[in-house]
Design a protein around this motif. Structure first.
Motif, PDB file in Angstrom:
ATOM      1  N   THR A  65       0.831  -1.205   0.000  1.00  0.00           N
ATOM      2  CA  THR A  65       0.000   0.000   0.000  1.00  0.00           C
ATOM      3  C   THR A  65       0.862   1.250   0.000  1.00  0.00           C
ATOM      4  O   THR A  65       1.791   1.375   0.802  1.00  0.00           O
ATOM      5  CB  THR A  65      -0.929   0.029   1.231  1.00  0.00           C
ATOM      6  N   LEU A  66       0.542   2.169  -0.899  1.00  0.00           N
ATOM      7  CA  LEU A  66       1.268   3.429  -1.000  1.00  0.00           C
ATOM      8  C   LEU A  66       0.352   4.562  -0.540  1.00  0.00           C
ATOM      9  O   LEU A  66      -0.736   4.753  -1.081  1.00  0.00           O
ATOM     10  CB  LEU A  66       1.713   3.671  -2.443  1.00  0.00           C
ATOM     11  N   ILE A  67       0.790   5.297   0.480  1.00  0.00           N
ATOM     12  CA  ILE A  67       0.063   6.469   0.953  1.00  0.00           C
ATOM     13  C   ILE A  67       0.847   7.699   0.534  1.00  0.00           C
ATOM     14  O   ILE A  67       1.986   7.899   0.957  1.00  0.00           O
ATOM     15  CB  ILE A  67      -0.128   6.452   2.484  1.00  0.00           C
ATOM     16  N   GLU A  68       0.235   8.500  -0.309  1.00  0.00           N
ATOM     17  CA  GLU A  68       0.884   9.700  -0.834  1.00  0.00           C
ATOM     18  C   GLU A  68       0.306  10.916  -0.117  1.00  0.00           C
ATOM     19  O   GLU A  68      -0.910  11.111  -0.077  1.00  0.00           O
ATOM     20  CB  GLU A  68       0.652   9.804  -2.331  1.00  0.00           C
ATOM     21  N   ILE A  69       1.172  11.738   0.478  1.00  0.00           N
ATOM     22  CA  ILE A  69       0.747  12.926   1.198  1.00  0.00           C
ATOM     23  C   ILE A  69       1.205  14.150   0.406  1.00  0.00           C
ATOM     24  O   ILE A  69       2.398  14.339   0.182  1.00  0.00           O
ATOM     25  CB  ILE A  69       1.325  12.968   2.627  1.00  0.00           C
ATOM     26  N   LEU A  70       0.259  14.973  -0.019  1.00  0.00           N
ATOM     27  CA  LEU A  70       0.548  16.133  -0.853  1.00  0.00           C
ATOM     28  C   LEU A  70       0.374  17.423  -0.059  1.00  0.00           C
ATOM     29  O   LEU A  70      -0.391  17.470   0.908  1.00  0.00           O
ATOM     30  CB  LEU A  70      -0.381  16.153  -2.074  1.00  0.00           C
ATOM     31  N   PRO A  71       1.058  18.497  -0.472  1.00  0.00           N
ATOM     32  CA  PRO A  71       0.888  19.785   0.218  1.00  0.00           C
ATOM     33  C   PRO A  71      -0.416  20.455  -0.191  1.00  0.00           C
ATOM     34  O   PRO A  71      -0.990  20.162  -1.244  1.00  0.00           O
ATOM     35  CB  PRO A  71       2.091  20.591  -0.274  1.00  0.00           C
ATOM     36  N   LYS A  72      -0.899  21.339   0.663  1.00  0.00           N
ATOM     37  CA  LYS A  72      -2.079  22.126   0.341  1.00  0.00           C
ATOM     38  C   LYS A  72      -2.019  23.406   1.155  1.00  0.00           C
ATOM     39  O   LYS A  72      -1.887  23.360   2.382  1.00  0.00           O
ATOM     40  CB  LYS A  72      -3.354  21.346   0.647  1.00  0.00           C
TER      41      LYS A  72
END
Length: 427
Positions: A65-72
């Motif tokens: 499982t890949l959890i991608e955390i992006l900026p906002k």
């Protein structure tokens, strides 16, 4: 990768096992809880039946499982995952985290569905380039049984091992080949990628690379392994591949209990990234007569025993000159609120110690704004009168065109340095 195994969230979001459009499984949550441990990790905090991500962005791979955390920038601002993924990759590249100037990376296509896979692709291209150029050979000491006597005879081991094999000699000699530490590190990184990769698009190239790269002895990799490495003229071309290998190997946390939920944490602090991005943007477009320094340190307090305390502003323009300017970056959306008292006190201290003409706090934003406030006169007993010292608050809007964004940052700061301020707010 199966879409069900690829979760994309934004910084400060929460993933739970019991509710929400995007959910963690109980096994994934348990792995993240074990990784968090008693001392914790900076990437997320634990909440009831889930985790809450912090200001770190990047990817966490837990098993398959890949959890991608992006900026906002703003929670209420609706931006697509694809646009923020591009912004993040471009910020990392502009800040020097992705150095795409290496000889082998000119044709790299940024079509990866995560930063992790972008690193995988770049590593594959770098190692393929090294193979095409020919792996560098080094001299190394080797010892063992040989049918010919060359080098130094190790008499004790020769007698103990070859008493009935008089045709053999136990010798120590010098070998010139490709078996050395640099290649052992790269080989270990290749084996790791083959083991954890879930992207079908690079599965084939990875397996082919594993076959093409010569077998190397297994070595224990630690931070010290990389700290003691030195590259010379012949091995300088290994720098980028070794950097990526370091990033992957030191951030891999194997699941020693079950062996099925290994964690690879490839995370970046958005505060540090924003600071570096603003710095390189200003440096790129600065005037020829302007000097710029990042993390410029100055002694602040000396104890009777022990080490001095220092202050270190993010960016200083024209240090030591009459037109000195100090900038501090903050990755958060300030909205219509004042900066924190702590930040304002910090900027006042910078102004005094660096004898700065101007100081400012820089924030990311959806729209541009530039305000400034004056400190109360600290020479007056009752602190009722405003002094002359100012601290500006500048919100810099993001732009998906990274080059244009950098130009706009430089332009806005340059205009502010020239004194084109607007609204006045008392601090």
């Amino acid at each position: 990768m199966n879409k069900d195994n690829h979760l994309t969230v934004f910084e400060h979001e929460v993933l739970r096992t019991d509710r929400g459009d995007k959910k963690l499984t109980d096994v994934q949550l348990k792995s993240m809880q074990e990784f968090y441990g008693e001392s914790g990790v900076p990437y997320y905090s634990l909440v009831h039946n889930g985790v809450k991500f912090c200001e770190y962005v990047g990817v966490l791979q837990i098993g398959d499982t890949l959890i991608e955390i992006l900026p906002k920038i703003d929670k209420g601002f609706s931006g697509s995952e694809d646009s923020w993924r591009i912004v993040l990759i471009d910020m990392l590249r502009a800040a020097g985290v992705f150095d795409l100037k290496a000889p082998s990376s000119g044709n790299l296509k940024l079509k990866s569905n995560s930063i992790l896979h972008l690193y995988f692709e770049l590593f594959i291209k770098e190692v393929k380039y090294l193979l095409r150029q020919g792996l560098v050979k080094k001299y190394r000491r080797a010892e063992g049984n040989n049918t010919s006597l060359k080098g130094n005879l190790k008499f004790g081991k020769h007698i103990s091992q070859n008493l009935v094999h008089q045709e053999r000699f136990y010798i120590q000699h010098t070998v010139y080949d490709s078996t050395h530490e640099l290649h052992s590190i790269l080989f270990k990184a290749i084996k790791l990628l083959v083991r954890i990769n879930t992207n079908q698009n690079i599965h084939g190239p990875l397996k082919l690379l594993e076959l093409e790269f010569p077998e190397m002895p297994d070595v224990k990799i630690t931070e010290a392994t990389f700290n003691k490495l030195t590259l010379n003229r012949k091995t300088q071309q290994y720098e980028k591949a070794i950097q990526i290998a370091r990033l992957l190997l030191l951030n891999f946390h194997p699941d020693v209990s079950k062996g099925s939920n290994h964690i690879l944490a490839l995370m970046f602090d958005m505060n540090s990234l924003w600071e570096q991005f603003v710095y390189v943007s200003l440096r790129k477009y600065k005037d020829v007569n302007t000097t710029i320094a990042a993390q410029s340190s100055m002694n602040f307090w000396k104890p009777s025993r022990g080490y001095n305390s220092t202050m270190r502003p993010d960016i200083v323009l024209n240090k030591g000159k009459e037109d000195c300017v100090v900038l501090d970056t903050k990755w958060k959306h300030i909205k219509n609120y004042n900066p924190s008292p702590q930040d304002l006190r910090q900027m006042f201290t910078y102004m005094k110690y660096y004898k700065a003409k101007r100081v400012a706090l820089l924030y990311p934003a959806v729209t541009f704004s530039r305000n400034h406030g004056r400190y109360y006169d600290h020479n007056e007993r009752n602190f009722q009168r405003l002094g002359e010292e100012e601290c500006s608050v500048i919100s810099l809007p993001y732009n998906t065109d990274i080059r244009q964004w950098q130009k706009e940052i430089s332009m806005q700061i340059t205009n502010w340095v020239k004194g084109n301020d607007i609204t006045i707010v008392d601090c």
